[in-house]
Write an enzyme that holds these catalytic residues in place. Structure first.
Site, PDB file in Angstrom:
ATOM      1  N   SER A 173      -7.766   1.018   3.482  1.00  0.00           N
ATOM      2  CA  SER A 173      -8.243   0.540   2.181  1.00  0.00           C
ATOM      3  C   SER A 173      -9.438  -0.383   2.358  1.00  0.00           C
ATOM      4  CB  SER A 173      -7.102  -0.218   1.499  1.00  0.00           C
ATOM      5  OG  SER A 173      -7.579  -0.915   0.376  1.00  0.00           O
ATOM      6  N   ARG A 177       0.845  -1.195   0.000  1.00  0.00           N
ATOM      7  CA  ARG A 177       0.000   0.000   0.000  1.00  0.00           C
ATOM      8  C   ARG A 177       0.884   1.250   0.000  1.00  0.00           C
ATOM      9  NH1 ARG A 177      -5.118   1.784  -1.074  1.00  0.00           N
ATOM     10  NH2 ARG A 177      -6.154   2.810   0.674  1.00  0.00           N
ATOM     11  N   THR A 216      -4.160  -0.767  -7.097  1.00  0.00           N
ATOM     12  CA  THR A 216      -4.918   0.417  -7.498  1.00  0.00           C
ATOM     13  C   THR A 216      -4.099   1.687  -7.563  1.00  0.00           C
ATOM     14  OG1 THR A 216      -7.010   1.561  -7.047  1.00  0.00           O
ATOM     15  CG2 THR A 216      -5.617   1.146  -5.165  1.00  0.00           C
ATOM     16  N   GLY A 234     -13.942   0.286  -4.842  1.00  0.00           N
ATOM     17  CA  GLY A 234     -13.899   1.200  -3.698  1.00  0.00           C
ATOM     18  C   GLY A 234     -14.550   0.561  -2.485  1.00  0.00           C
ATOM     19  N   ASP A 265      -7.908   8.233   0.621  1.00  0.00           N
ATOM     20  CA  ASP A 265      -8.403   7.137   1.464  1.00  0.00           C
ATOM     21  C   ASP A 265      -8.130   7.382   2.947  1.00  0.00           C
ATOM     22  OD1 ASP A 265      -9.733   5.621  -0.354  1.00  0.00           O
ATOM     23  OD2 ASP A 265      -8.126   4.194  -0.710  1.00  0.00           O
ATOM     24  N   THR A 301     -10.028   0.493  -9.055  1.00  0.00           N
ATOM     25  CA  THR A 301      -9.044  -0.462  -8.572  1.00  0.00           C
ATOM     26  C   THR A 301      -9.077  -1.653  -9.535  1.00  0.00           C
ATOM     27  OG1 THR A 301      -9.399   0.328  -6.347  1.00  0.00           O
ATOM     28  CG2 THR A 301      -8.587  -1.915  -6.530  1.00  0.00           C
TER      29      THR A 301
HETATM   30  N1  GLY Z   1      -8.532   3.125  -3.021  1.00  0.00           N
HETATM   31  C1  GLY Z   1      -9.585   2.258  -2.694  1.00  0.00           C
HETATM   32  C2  GLY Z   1      -9.249   1.363  -1.561  1.00  0.00           C
HETATM   33  O1  GLY Z   1      -8.090   1.108  -1.314  1.00  0.00           O
HETATM   34  O2  GLY Z   1     -10.131   0.924  -0.884  1.00  0.00           O
END
Ligand code: GLY
Length: 562
Positions: free
Chosen positions: A442, A98, A389, A464, A413, A371
């Site tokens: 996320s 991430r 994503t 999302g 986020d 994503t």
């Molecule tokens: N950017 C969407 C997620 O990570 O949930």
């Protein structure tokens, strides 16, 4: 008049019933190995690596990079993601790649002098980007589990970028629809800022050269040297804050996945900073006590039960969840049977709970959503589920000058301010506040299901905030309703996330009676003609050991295997 309305009602009902009758469909069946992803070219690249004798981890690297070329909406090297894996020997694990908040980020960085959130700053343009994690992720995977030479895994993406790929109809619409924002986010005319039509060929020479630097230098090909210079210089030109130090310091992290039992199925999913695993466990454990043989699929009762489980879980998500490297999250308490039983004790079949009456529980101790997810099973029995994503389509829309890729807009986020929703309408609290080097919460939910010690299913989706609920529904489709993989993926989906307090539904697949009943029970419904929820890419291991792919027809997704 009354008769007229009765006839009209019956006619609508019949029309809807016909629309919901979906033939039993079967996806691609393969004997040994399969890759399912958002684009056939990427699935083919992954499958070719497996055919050459590579394993699922090799295929992960090749597929991730191929998607970065042919699916720039979400495939990426400028973003991040999560991988959940299960080795053929049953060992499971998870990798977190991430993005992170830059070192000079600050909890109030998106607020004006009055303390109000500055609209558009956290989700668009150079200020919305976190430090990318994808290249660190693939290199970490390679160092631990790769088997073929690294160069062979990167080369197919270089070839695709240099020789070009064909634009699909969906893609042409998406590129063309984003032109204005491409122009606004950049200080030069980017390659995608043109009028595209289906069949046009896109060649990405700058990206090919960036990928060559990654091929030849591994993580240093991205986080140091020319690529890093290109990123930092362009970010600086645009007034952003990502520095060389941010890039050099970025590390992907191996984490212990969330694991739980659902009626004898072992479910392995991603842990924080992805909320997917915790929420999936909460939702499925909330509905586990119910006998689904008495609840028709996508019926009023089915929607009621899942909605109430989802409502309670997303209320907890908003309050408790954040990056576990920074905040203490009571994961065990939130997923314990006693806690979940107590949370569901206020559920009634007679009336919708109001989200205004549901806060987070007391424990002891979500524009387009672009994503992407890919699922892989190799010929050795290893499985990987990867969701990756840039956040929304093309991320920040910032296209690194000279390097040929988009930077994410993942900073959105985070919770920019408690009580103010992000692009997905999701709320957050201090647990998900911005801090230097922290990872934003996320919803990604790459998940693996096994039964009796054997691999059963690999599943995940973009979407999302709807990711978690789409994964939950696909697991229930297979486990409770005995659907095949493609049949499950094709089924209409719905979503509730506590706030806003409505059920989002795909327009097809839910009959009028169900909707009338739900409204009578006090549920608000949101249906939009164009609405799709997620694009699930999954693989099911059939009783005879063959693999069935579920490639989502909502996108250009495709399964390739042998
Ligand atoms: N950017 C969407 C997620 O990570 O949930």
């Amino acid at each position: 008049m009354k008769k007229f309305f009765s006839i009209l009602f019956i006619a609508i009902l019949l029309a809807n019933c016909t629309a919901t009758k979906e033939d039993k469909v079967t996806g691609l069946i393969a004997e040994k190995a399969m890759v399912v992803s958002a684009r056939v070219e990427a699935s083919q690249v992954g499958s070719d690596i497996l055919k050459k004798g590579g394993n699922a981890y090799d295929a992960m690297i090749a597929t991730q990079l191929a998607l970065a070329v042919v699916y720039p909406q979400a495939g990426n090297i400028g973003g991040g993601g999560f991988m959940v894996f299960r080795h053929s020997d049953g060992k499971t694990g998870a990798l977190d790649f991430r993005e992170k908040a830059p070192l000079s980020s600050d909890k109030d960085m998106y607020l004006d002098e009055k303390g109000n959130v500055i609209p558009g700053m956290s989700d668009f343009g150079v200020h919305s980007s976190g430090v990318p994690g994808s290249v660190a992720g693939i290199v970490e995977v390679y160092e631990k589990y790769g088997s073929l030479p690294f160069k062979e895994l990167v080369q197919p993406a270089i070839d695709l970028a240099r020789n070009g790929f064909k634009v699909t109809k969906n893609q042409a619409r998406s590129f063309n629809g984003t032109r204005e924002r491409f122009a606004k986010a950049n200080n030069y005319k980017i390659l995608f800022d043109a009028e595209w039509k289906e069949g046009d060929v896109v060649k990405l020479e700058e990206l090919a050269q960036t990928l060559e630097r990654i091929r030849d230098n591994g993580r240093d090909g991205f986080y140091k040297g020319k690529t890093a210079d290109l990123i930092v210089n362009y970010v600086k030109e645009l007034g952003g804050i990502i520095t060389h130090e941010d890039l050099v310091k970025y590390k992907a992290v191996w984490r212990k996945p969330i694991e739980f039992d659902y009626k004898g199925y072992k479910i392995t999913s991603m842990t924080l900073p992805a909320s997917g695993g915790v929420c999936l466990a909460q939702i499925l454990k909330s509905v586990e006590p119910y006998d689904f043989s008495k609840i028709e699929h996508n019926s009023t009762k089915y929607l009621q039960l899942l909605t109430e489980a989802e409502r309670r879980s997303y209320a907890d998500r908003a309050h408790y969840l954040g990056d576990i490297d920074f905040v203490n999250v009571p994961i065990d308490s939130l997923t314990s049977p006693e806690y979940i039983k107590k949370r569901m004790s206020t559920f009634s079949w007679d009336k919708a709970t109001k989200s205004s009456d549901v806060s987070h529980g007391e424990v002891l101790g979500y524009e387009s959503n672009e994503t992407t997810h890919y699922s892989i099973i190799d010929q050795f029995g290893n499985a990987v589920a990867v969701t990756t994503t840039l956040n929304t389509g093309y991320g920040s829309k910032v296209y690194v000058k000279g390097a040929g890729f988009f930077l994410n807009n993942e900073m959105d986020d985070f919770s920019a301010k408690p009580g103010v929703p992000n692009v997905y309408g999701l709320l957050g609290s201090a647990a998900n506040a911005i801090a230097p080097e922290k990872r934003m919460l996320s919803s990604m939910t790459p998940t693996i299901v096994e039964k009796d010690g054997k691999l059963k299913m690999v599943v995940g989706t973009p979407g999302g905030s709807t990711i978690i609920t789409s994964v939950a529904q696909n697991i229930l489709n297979v486990v409770e309703y005995d659907m095949g993989m493609q049949e499950s993926v094709n089924k209409a989906r719905f979503h509730h996330q506590w706030l806003p307090d409505y059920i989002r539904m795909e327009p097809r697949g839910f009959d009028s009676i169900t909707k009338v009943n739900l409204k009578a029970l006090g549920y608000e419904l949101l249906e939009r003609n164009s609405l799709i929820i997620g694009r699930v890419d999954a693989i099911l291991v059939l009783p005879n050991g063959k693999l069935e792919g579920g490639a989502d027809p909502r996108g250009d997704d495709a399964a390739v295997g042998f």
